[in-house]
Design a protein around this motif. Structure first.
Motif, PDB file in Angstrom:
ATOM      1  N   UNK A  67       0.889  -1.320  -0.031  1.00  0.00           N
ATOM      2  CA  UNK A  67      -0.027   0.026   0.083  1.00  0.00           C
ATOM      3  C   UNK A  67       0.864   1.292  -0.033  1.00  0.00           C
ATOM      4  N   UNK A  68       1.800   1.271   0.722  1.00  0.00           N
ATOM      5  CA  UNK A  68       2.809   2.496   0.763  1.00  0.00           C
ATOM      6  C   UNK A  68       3.872   2.686  -0.045  1.00  0.00           C
ATOM      7  N   UNK A  69       4.445   1.336  -0.790  1.00  0.00           N
ATOM      8  CA  UNK A  69       5.281   1.434  -1.691  1.00  0.00           C
ATOM      9  C   UNK A  69       6.731   1.470  -1.093  1.00  0.00           C
ATOM     10  N   UNK A  70       6.792   0.959   0.037  1.00  0.00           N
ATOM     11  CA  UNK A  70       8.201   0.939   0.390  1.00  0.00           C
ATOM     12  C   UNK A  70       8.610  -0.586   0.862  1.00  0.00           C
ATOM     13  N   UNK A  71       9.472  -1.007   1.279  1.00  0.00           N
ATOM     14  CA  UNK A  71      10.222  -2.372   1.631  1.00  0.00           C
ATOM     15  C   UNK A  71       9.396  -2.900   2.773  1.00  0.00           C
ATOM     16  N   UNK A  72       9.274  -4.200   2.824  1.00  0.00           N
ATOM     17  CA  UNK A  72       8.678  -5.044   4.165  1.00  0.00           C
ATOM     18  C   UNK A  72       9.783  -4.506   5.472  1.00  0.00           C
ATOM     19  N   UNK A  73      11.060  -4.764   5.148  1.00  0.00           N
ATOM     20  CA  UNK A  73      11.717  -4.396   6.173  1.00  0.00           C
ATOM     21  C   UNK A  73      11.808  -2.956   6.778  1.00  0.00           C
ATOM     22  N   UNK A  74      11.293  -1.986   6.087  1.00  0.00           N
ATOM     23  CA  UNK A  74      11.087  -0.649   6.475  1.00  0.00           C
ATOM     24  C   UNK A  74       9.701  -0.488   7.259  1.00  0.00           C
ATOM     25  N   UNK A  75       8.776  -1.158   6.801  1.00  0.00           N
ATOM     26  CA  UNK A  75       7.500  -1.131   7.395  1.00  0.00           C
ATOM     27  C   UNK A  75       7.608  -1.860   8.848  1.00  0.00           C
ATOM     28  N   UNK A  76       8.434  -2.905   8.777  1.00  0.00           N
ATOM     29  CA  UNK A  76       8.734  -3.713   9.958  1.00  0.00           C
ATOM     30  C   UNK A  76       9.311  -2.801  11.102  1.00  0.00           C
ATOM     31  N   UNK A  77      10.465  -2.201  10.675  1.00  0.00           N
ATOM     32  CA  UNK A  77      11.256  -1.133  11.546  1.00  0.00           C
ATOM     33  C   UNK A  77      10.436  -0.173  12.140  1.00  0.00           C
ATOM     34  N   UNK A  78       9.534   0.552  11.162  1.00  0.00           N
ATOM     35  CA  UNK A  78       8.748   1.674  11.668  1.00  0.00           C
ATOM     36  C   UNK A  78       7.906   1.285  12.820  1.00  0.00           C
ATOM     37  N   UNK A  79       7.199   0.097  12.508  1.00  0.00           N
ATOM     38  CA  UNK A  79       6.010  -0.274  13.366  1.00  0.00           C
ATOM     39  C   UNK A  79       6.369  -0.990  14.537  1.00  0.00           C
ATOM     40  N   UNK A  80       7.338  -1.610  14.480  1.00  0.00           N
ATOM     41  CA  UNK A  80       7.832  -2.489  15.789  1.00  0.00           C
ATOM     42  C   UNK A  80       9.162  -1.764  16.537  1.00  0.00           C
ATOM     43  N   UNK A  81       9.810  -0.834  16.123  1.00  0.00           N
ATOM     44  CA  UNK A  81      11.030  -0.070  16.673  1.00  0.00           C
ATOM     45  C   UNK A  81      10.639   1.300  17.061  1.00  0.00           C
ATOM     46  N   UNK A  82      10.144   1.868  18.015  1.00  0.00           N
ATOM     47  CA  UNK A  82       9.647   3.231  18.348  1.00  0.00           C
ATOM     48  C   UNK A  82      10.732   4.177  17.984  1.00  0.00           C
ATOM     49  N   UNK A  83      11.897   3.883  18.327  1.00  0.00           N
ATOM     50  CA  UNK A  83      12.931   4.672  18.002  1.00  0.00           C
ATOM     51  C   UNK A  83      13.692   4.745  16.799  1.00  0.00           C
ATOM     52  N   UNK A  84      13.096   4.232  15.963  1.00  0.00           N
ATOM     53  CA  UNK A  84      13.450   4.136  14.602  1.00  0.00           C
ATOM     54  C   UNK A  84      13.464   5.334  13.681  1.00  0.00           C
ATOM     55  N   UNK A  85      14.072   5.919  13.178  1.00  0.00           N
ATOM     56  CA  UNK A  85      14.131   7.095  12.473  1.00  0.00           C
ATOM     57  C   UNK A  85      14.056   6.798  10.995  1.00  0.00           C
TER      58      UNK A  85
END
Length: 355
Positions: free
Chosen positions: A9-27
């Motif tokens: 849906x967002x046009x980004x990688x699965x790893x990016x989605x995972x890091x954003x959703x599961x790591x609150x401090x991820x920039x």
């Protein structure tokens, strides 16, 4: 719904989605991408994999999945204060990381001010009537009226507030005291020799405005009403106020902005009219990402948003699990970040603004 679907849906990688959703401090590389990911996750009612497995198995009470709702009381969804937007995203990440389910995020500014009881009742009925699952916990982000809090308790008994204005022990809260924030900022301006100090921001029932007033009184500095400007936490509001000041006969040598985003707008307008012989010292509070990229860089009061988010969820889960019954208040210390936007009063006209 899977992370793969959000990535599509967002046009980004699965790893990016995972890091954003599961790591609150991820920039994330882009705030816009980060916003899209969280929006898609809410739209799809994203459930962390481990939580989804437990739900499917019908896990026992010792592994119960908690449903949590969030109420944003400051600003409209499309014009959200960047500080609260960041706080919301980090709390969302903490909810996912702790294997809880985010049931809904509401943006309702009606809760921040005193309104008629029937207005509150109608808003609450609309909010909760569409929920498929009863909430185990509820997080209020931003200032909330006392009467509104009492009404919210009828819908959910486990509530916590995270804000800069205290609820006065009505409910659990994580707080960066707005009065202390303002005191840090205004005292710094006073140390630089300023006595004509303005305030730009919300004035009604606002702890930072009270802190501004009390600090001036503490140092026997007269409060000048012409230097006080009511403004919402938006960049265009900063532009509007600075334009007004430049057409005023009497202006402050220094200005405390309640929010960074207001200060950014004021500095942009100063850049637009460089021929104007007015360069006040500007200090603000929050330390949002944009504050690091203004020129001169913005002096501000840093609020530890990561800690505020983490402790908010920890305290809420502790209450849900019966770990405490008394109302708890955690106050987190803020700190002054000195950059380049403030100067001594005798040098007040030497600073050039451009962003």
């Amino acid at each position: 719904m899977s992370i793969k679907k959000i990535a599509e849906m967002t046009g980004v990688s699965i790893s990016t989605v995972s890091r954003v959703l599961n790591h609150p401090d991820y920039k994330c590389s882009s705030q816009e991408v980060r916003d899209r990911i969280f929006q898609a996750a809410r739209q799809l009612n994203y459930v962390p994999n481990e939580a989804a497995r437990k739900l499917k198995k019908g896990a026992g009470n010792q592994h119960r999945i908690f449903y949590i709702g969030i109420l944003m009381t400051r600003g409209e969804k499309q014009k959200l204060d960047p500080f609260f937007n960041e706080l919301l995203h980090i709390i969302e990440g903490e909810i996912h990381r702790n294997m809880c389910i985010l049931s809904a995020v509401w943006h309702e500014s009606v809760f921040s001010e005193s309104v008629k009881p029937e207005v509150l009742d109608k808003t609450l009925d609309t909010m909760f009537s569409g929920l498929k699952q009863k909430l185990d916990g509820f997080i209020i982000i931003g200032r909330c009226d006392r009467e509104a809090i009492q009404k919210l308790k009828k819908y959910c008994k486990n509530i916590i507030s995270v804000n800069r204005n205290s609820t006065n022990y009505q409910i659990d809260e994580v707080l960066c005291d707005g009065r202390k924030i303002a005191e840090l900022a205004v005292e710094y301006l006073i140390r630089l020799g300023h006595r004509d100090i303005g305030y730009v921001g919300n004035c009604r029932n606002e702890a930072r405005f009270r802190g501004y007033q009390q600090t001036l009184e503490k140092y026997d500095i007269p409060i000048q009403s012409d230097f006080i400007r009511e403004a919402e936490a938006r960049e265009d509001e900063g532009v509007r106020v600075m334009e007004q000041l430049l057409h005023s006969l009497c202006v402050p040598t220094a200005i405390y902005c309640a929010n960074d985003i207001i200060a950014v707008g004021m500095m942009k307008y100063l850049n637009k009219v460089k021929n104007q012989y007015y360069s006040p010292s500007i200090i603000s509070s929050d330390d949002i990402e944009e504050a690091k990229y203004t020129s001169p860089m913005l002096t501000t009061v840093h609020l530890p948003v990561q800690e505020m988010a983490r402790y908010t969820l920890q305290m809420l889960l502790d209450r849900i699990n019966g770990g405490h019954k008394s109302v708890l208040r955690m106050e987190i210390e803020c700190s002054l970040v000195v950059r380049e936007s403030c100067s001594r009063v005798e040098d007040a006209m030497e600073c050039e603004y451009y962003i």
